[in-house]
Design an enzyme around this catalytic site. Structure first.
Site, mmCIF file in Angstrom:
data_model
loop_
_atom_site.group_PDB
_atom_site.id
_atom_site.type_symbol
_atom_site.label_atom_id
_atom_site.label_comp_id
_atom_site.label_asym_id
_atom_site.label_seq_id
_atom_site.Cartn_x
_atom_site.Cartn_y
_atom_site.Cartn_z
ATOM 1 N N HIS A 296 -3.183 7.141 2.442
ATOM 2 C CA HIS A 296 -3.593 5.832 2.030
ATOM 3 C C HIS A 296 -5.003 5.422 2.502
ATOM 4 C CE1 HIS A 296 -3.984 1.700 0.957
ATOM 5 N NE2 HIS A 296 -3.641 1.099 2.030
ATOM 6 N N CYS B 283 0.770 -1.307 -0.112
ATOM 7 C CA CYS B 283 0.066 -0.136 -0.057
ATOM 8 C C CYS B 283 0.834 1.162 0.148
ATOM 9 C CB CYS B 283 -1.222 -0.078 1.115
ATOM 10 S SG CYS B 283 -1.890 -1.366 1.256
ATOM 11 N N ASN C 54 -10.246 -0.373 0.209
ATOM 12 C CA ASN C 54 -8.780 -0.414 0.074
ATOM 13 C C ASN C 54 -8.265 -0.923 -1.046
ATOM 14 O OD1 ASN C 54 -6.047 -0.638 0.517
ATOM 15 N ND2 ASN C 54 -6.026 -1.408 2.614
HETATM 16 N N1 ACO Z 1 -18.357 -8.222 10.154
HETATM 17 C C1 ACO Z 1 -19.042 -8.485 11.222
HETATM 18 N N2 ACO Z 1 -18.229 -8.741 12.310
HETATM 19 C C2 ACO Z 1 -16.583 -8.730 12.181
HETATM 20 C C3 ACO Z 1 -16.362 -8.554 11.052
HETATM 21 C C4 ACO Z 1 -17.097 -8.230 9.811
HETATM 22 N N3 ACO Z 1 -16.606 -8.183 8.569
HETATM 23 N N4 ACO Z 1 -14.942 -8.608 10.985
HETATM 24 C C5 ACO Z 1 -14.709 -8.855 12.204
HETATM 25 N N5 ACO Z 1 -15.822 -9.146 12.944
HETATM 26 C C6 ACO Z 1 -15.873 -9.194 14.458
HETATM 27 C C7 ACO Z 1 -14.684 -10.030 15.042
HETATM 28 O O1 ACO Z 1 -15.029 -11.369 14.649
HETATM 29 C C8 ACO Z 1 -15.033 -9.657 16.456
HETATM 30 O O2 ACO Z 1 -15.962 -10.456 17.233
HETATM 31 P P1 ACO Z 1 -15.848 -10.833 18.489
HETATM 32 O O3 ACO Z 1 -15.531 -9.456 19.411
HETATM 33 O O4 ACO Z 1 -16.953 -11.685 18.967
HETATM 34 O O5 ACO Z 1 -14.491 -11.743 18.562
HETATM 35 C C9 ACO Z 1 -15.409 -8.105 16.625
HETATM 36 O O6 ACO Z 1 -15.856 -8.035 15.119
HETATM 37 C C10 ACO Z 1 -14.056 -7.263 16.262
HETATM 38 O O7 ACO Z 1 -13.166 -7.652 15.835
HETATM 39 P P2 ACO Z 1 -11.723 -6.982 15.747
HETATM 40 O O8 ACO Z 1 -10.729 -7.355 14.788
HETATM 41 O O9 ACO Z 1 -11.245 -6.646 16.978
HETATM 42 O O10 ACO Z 1 -12.243 -5.441 15.064
HETATM 43 P P3 ACO Z 1 -11.359 -4.239 14.995
HETATM 44 O O11 ACO Z 1 -12.182 -3.152 15.699
HETATM 45 O O12 ACO Z 1 -9.999 -4.269 15.231
HETATM 46 O O13 ACO Z 1 -11.516 -3.788 13.427
HETATM 47 C C11 ACO Z 1 -10.293 -3.754 11.430
HETATM 48 C C12 ACO Z 1 -11.072 -4.604 12.575
HETATM 49 C C13 ACO Z 1 -11.303 -2.997 10.786
HETATM 50 C C14 ACO Z 1 -9.751 -4.706 10.453
HETATM 51 C C15 ACO Z 1 -9.183 -3.149 12.004
HETATM 52 O O14 ACO Z 1 -8.388 -3.700 12.804
HETATM 53 C C16 ACO Z 1 -8.314 -2.124 10.848
HETATM 54 O O15 ACO Z 1 -8.632 -1.387 10.419
HETATM 55 N N6 ACO Z 1 -7.363 -2.370 11.031
HETATM 56 C C17 ACO Z 1 -6.057 -1.753 10.088
HETATM 57 C C18 ACO Z 1 -6.383 -2.640 8.750
HETATM 58 C C19 ACO Z 1 -5.690 -1.665 7.700
HETATM 59 O O16 ACO Z 1 -5.681 -0.477 7.749
HETATM 60 N N7 ACO Z 1 -5.161 -2.453 6.855
HETATM 61 C C20 ACO Z 1 -4.716 -1.862 5.604
HETATM 62 C C21 ACO Z 1 -3.385 -1.161 5.718
HETATM 63 S S1 ACO Z 1 -2.269 -1.946 4.760
HETATM 64 C C22 ACO Z 1 -2.827 -2.132 3.479
HETATM 65 O O17 ACO Z 1 -3.635 -1.305 2.946
HETATM 66 C C23 ACO Z 1 -2.571 -3.365 2.654
#
Ligand code: ACO
Length: 329
Positions: free
Chosen positions: A256, A123, A286
């Site tokens: 990004h 990215c 993304n």
């Molecule tokens: N729909 C519904 N529920 C979901 C989903 C979904 N798509 N995905 C996860 N959940 C649930 C999980 O199972 C978890 O449930 P639980 O509490 O019962 O176990 C709950 O939601 C919370 O999950 P987390 O992983 O803790 O959620 P978080 O608030 O951390 O959000 C996310 C996840 C959106 C991926 C976040 O961590 C994030 O944005 N991280 C950065 C990712 C990023 O920016 N990546 C790209 C950068 S680099 C590049 O671009 C390649």
């Protein structure tokens, strides 16, 4: 000094292309529900800001998207493809293991001879590619470069993993970068920390005619989130210092486009109101290396970013890699 070297490089045209198939969160949720995977528009919007993404048709590749974006950037710069003397494509989803997407774009543009190669920094790829092109223009190795970010991340998504498959989309963005007596690109900063290879990766590879390991994207979302928020502030401050500018000089921030919460946090730290941040993650998801040039092109064509504005581009992604480019458009 090389007689054709320039003091600066400057963006003279932008272009972008999204594949026509658009999936809203509800469309994607319905598709996933058929496989017993549960998600919702509400969860995706609250955690990421994403409302929709575009997916390429199965026979459409990164070079097809890159070619369309490149044509639009060339039109905007009022240049013929034959005048281009450097092509760099940032991508992690190339058409083939080799040759490069850049060579395929060159062939599609109907030109030959100029150097063409890909940059792989996930990215952060576009800020890496733009920095390489700027350096080559400053040393006289090129005068008119096409710099493209193009991805088909839909090909490497695990649609059984709801924590990642809702986040990404396909698309391409391009700029024409030309030698110039006035800046242009003011400063760049590129970084990587290979200790974090495992937090965001596609661990498979081709070996002896088979794929060894998993060829689909794996991400530790929370680890990526924490690292991204820290490095994006640091790299913004570093590139501003290098260019002898301050937060107050930034007209537009184009981070990004991964997650609106990461973008809001960066804006807050740089004391920028959100109306100075270009946001396309809601409509594109993304798109990895394509996200910054796609957002730049939409903002230029939409009349937000104007010639002379100071723009801060910031990339962060797998590797772990990150970087920033400060420029006057
Ligand atoms: N729909 C519904 N529920 C979901 C989903 C979904 N798509 N995905 C996860 N959940 C649930 C999980 O199972 C978890 O449930 P639980 O509490 O019962 O176990 C709950 O939601 C919370 O999950 P987390 O992983 O803790 O959620 P978080 O608030 O951390 O959000 C996310 C996840 C959106 C991926 C976040 O961590 C994030 O944005 N991280 C950065 C990712 C990023 O920016 N990546 C790209 C950068 S680099 C590049 O671009 C390649």
């Amino acid at each position: 000094m090389n007689p054709i070297s320039a003091r600066f490089s400057r963006i003279t045209g932008t272009g972008s292309f999204l594949p026509p198939r658009r999936l809203s969160n509800d469309d994607l949720a319905a598709q996933l529900a058929e496989q017993g995977i549960e998600t919702s528009d509400q969860w995706i919007v609250e955690r990421t800001g994403i409302r929709a993404r575009h997916f390429a048709a199965p026979d459409v590749t990164s070079s097809d998207l890159a070619f369309e974006a490149a044509k639009r950037a060339l039109d905007a710069a009022k240049l013929d493809a034959a005048e281009i003397d450097l092509i760099i494509v940032a991508t992690s989803t190339p058409d083939m293991v080799f040759p490069s997407v850049a060579c395929m774009v060159q062939e599609k543009l109907g030109v030959q001879g100029c150097p063409a190669f890909d940059v792989q920094a996930v990215c952060s790829g576009f800020v890496y590619a733009l920095t390489v092109a700027d350096s080559m223009i400053r040393t006289g190795a090129a005068r008119k470069a096409l710099v493209i970010g193009a991805e088909v991340f839909s090909r490497i998504l695990d649609f059984k993993d709801r924590t990642t498959c809702v986040l990404f989309g396909d698309g391409a963005g391009a700029v024409v970068l030309e030698a110039s007596d006035t800046p242009g690109i003011l400063a760049s900063e590129l970084h990587a920390d290979g200790r974090h290879v495992d937090i965001l990766c596609v661990p498979g590879h081709v070996s002896g005619g088979s794929v060894l390991g998993d060829p689909l994207l794996k991400m530790d979302g929370q680890a990526v989130f924490k690292l991204a928020v820290g490095v994006l502030e640091d790299v913004a401050r570093a590139v501003l210092a290098k260019a002898e500018r301050t937060d107050a000089d930034i007209d537009w921030l184009i981070p990004h486009q991964a997650n609106i919460r990461i973008m809001q946090s960066t804006a807050r730290k740089l004391k920028l109101p959100m109306d100075k941040v270009i946001v396309t993650v809601d409509q594109h998801g993304n798109t990895s290396a394509a996200s910054i040039p796609l957002a730049l092109d939409e903002a230029v064509r939409g009349g937000k970013i104007k010639r002379g504005d100071t723009v801060l581009l910031e990339g962060v992604g797998g590797g772990f890699t990150w970087g920033a480019v400060l420029l006057d458009l």
